[in-house]
Scaffold this motif. Sequence first.
Motif, PDB file in Angstrom:
ATOM      1  N   UNK A   2       0.598  -1.112   0.025  1.00 38.30           N
ATOM      2  CA  UNK A   2       0.091   0.193  -0.014  1.00 38.30           C
ATOM      3  C   UNK A   2       0.996   1.340  -0.061  1.00 38.30           C
ATOM      4  N   UNK A   3       0.764   2.057  -0.958  1.00 37.77           N
ATOM      5  CA  UNK A   3       1.451   3.538  -0.935  1.00 37.77           C
ATOM      6  C   UNK A   3       1.600   3.806   0.444  1.00 37.77           C
ATOM      7  N   UNK A   4       2.863   4.714   0.562  1.00 29.83           N
ATOM      8  CA  UNK A   4       3.029   5.188   1.861  1.00 29.83           C
ATOM      9  C   UNK A   4       2.200   6.452   1.927  1.00 29.83           C
ATOM     10  N   UNK A   5       1.669   7.232   0.806  1.00 29.24           N
ATOM     11  CA  UNK A   5       0.917   8.418   0.906  1.00 29.24           C
ATOM     12  C   UNK A   5      -0.475   8.017   1.498  1.00 29.24           C
ATOM     13  N   UNK A   6      -1.070   6.641   1.476  1.00 23.88           N
ATOM     14  CA  UNK A   6      -2.061   6.560   2.082  1.00 23.88           C
ATOM     15  C   UNK A   6      -1.882   6.570   3.563  1.00 23.88           C
ATOM     16  N   UNK A  16      -7.256   0.879   9.446  1.00 24.60           N
ATOM     17  CA  UNK A  16      -7.237  -0.710   8.659  1.00 24.60           C
ATOM     18  C   UNK A  16      -8.422  -1.030   8.009  1.00 24.60           C
ATOM     19  N   UNK A  17      -9.482  -0.676   8.463  1.00 25.11           N
ATOM     20  CA  UNK A  17     -10.590  -1.281   7.996  1.00 25.11           C
ATOM     21  C   UNK A  17     -11.163  -0.599   6.818  1.00 25.11           C
ATOM     22  N   UNK A  18     -11.273   0.854   6.592  1.00 30.01           N
ATOM     23  CA  UNK A  18     -11.557   1.660   5.442  1.00 30.01           C
ATOM     24  C   UNK A  18     -10.387   2.042   4.338  1.00 30.01           C
ATOM     25  N   UNK A  19      -9.287   2.103   4.540  1.00 32.39           N
ATOM     26  CA  UNK A  19      -8.293   2.413   3.992  1.00 32.39           C
ATOM     27  C   UNK A  19      -7.278   1.517   3.547  1.00 32.39           C
ATOM     28  N   UNK A  20      -6.498   0.722   4.534  1.00 32.96           N
ATOM     29  CA  UNK A  20      -5.260  -0.203   4.148  1.00 32.96           C
ATOM     30  C   UNK A  20      -6.052  -1.428   3.628  1.00 32.96           C
ATOM     31  N   UNK A  21      -6.739  -2.131   4.441  1.00 32.84           N
ATOM     32  CA  UNK A  21      -7.180  -3.500   3.893  1.00 32.84           C
ATOM     33  C   UNK A  21      -7.784  -3.450   2.749  1.00 32.84           C
ATOM     34  N   UNK A  22      -8.928  -2.758   2.451  1.00 32.25           N
ATOM     35  CA  UNK A  22      -9.648  -2.686   1.013  1.00 32.25           C
ATOM     36  C   UNK A  22      -8.552  -2.503   0.013  1.00 32.25           C
ATOM     37  N   UNK A  23      -7.361  -1.762   0.081  1.00 30.23           N
ATOM     38  CA  UNK A  23      -6.339  -1.657  -0.949  1.00 30.23           C
ATOM     39  C   UNK A  23      -5.632  -2.815  -0.904  1.00 30.23           C
TER      40      UNK A  23
END
Length: 222
Positions: free
Chosen positions: A114-118, A133-140
């Motif tokens: 996952x890009x560091x910008x996220x 984690x739930x809405x940003x990291x894991x979905x990507x």
Amino acid sequence: MNWDWTYVREILPRLMEGLAITVQATGLATLLALFVGLGFALMRRSDNRWISRTGYWTVEFIRRTPLLIQLYFVFYILPDIGLKFSALTCGVLALGLHTSAYMSEVYRAGIEAVPKGQWEATRALNLPRFRTWREIILPQAIPPMIPALGNYVIMMFKESALLSTIAVLELMGTARLLASETYRYFEPITMVGIIFLIVSLPTAIALRVLETRLARRVSAGS
């Protein structure tokens, strides 16, 4: 060693019952491996050194010991300390935990991709860790992992044959029982190989197609 189609037709219903147990064990072990594997991956990424080290050495211990030994440990040794489960439950636990160690590496690679910008954006927005984690990291992170995770599910399906060593009457266990009853090994064992191939080969092809489509989608998005 002559192939007897009449005998094959007689044993096929029992082999299908064994296949149902195999599918059940694989499905339950998959759920266990997916959740425990994610837990191991999050432990490895923890800022707490003890949690991170515990996750690392647990994964290494599981990966460096054979599945058969782990099956025997759960089935024969845990009852000595008061933890007694059915043979199928023991098989699911051993199979799921064994595969979770490998899946944790898939999770870890996906999360790190996952890009560091996220990550920086979530910190800038002061999002709570759970929402991050739930809405940003894991979905990507999860979609690109699906083909690799699917390959481990196929691996579990094939390795479920080892459950016959602890008296689980899955596909291989049923074939061994039939062979011991009739002293004919050619048809039961061959049919087991054919059934495993019929189930796993189309699944592997479907995963390859999915992997190609996901790669194209990523390329188009970039």
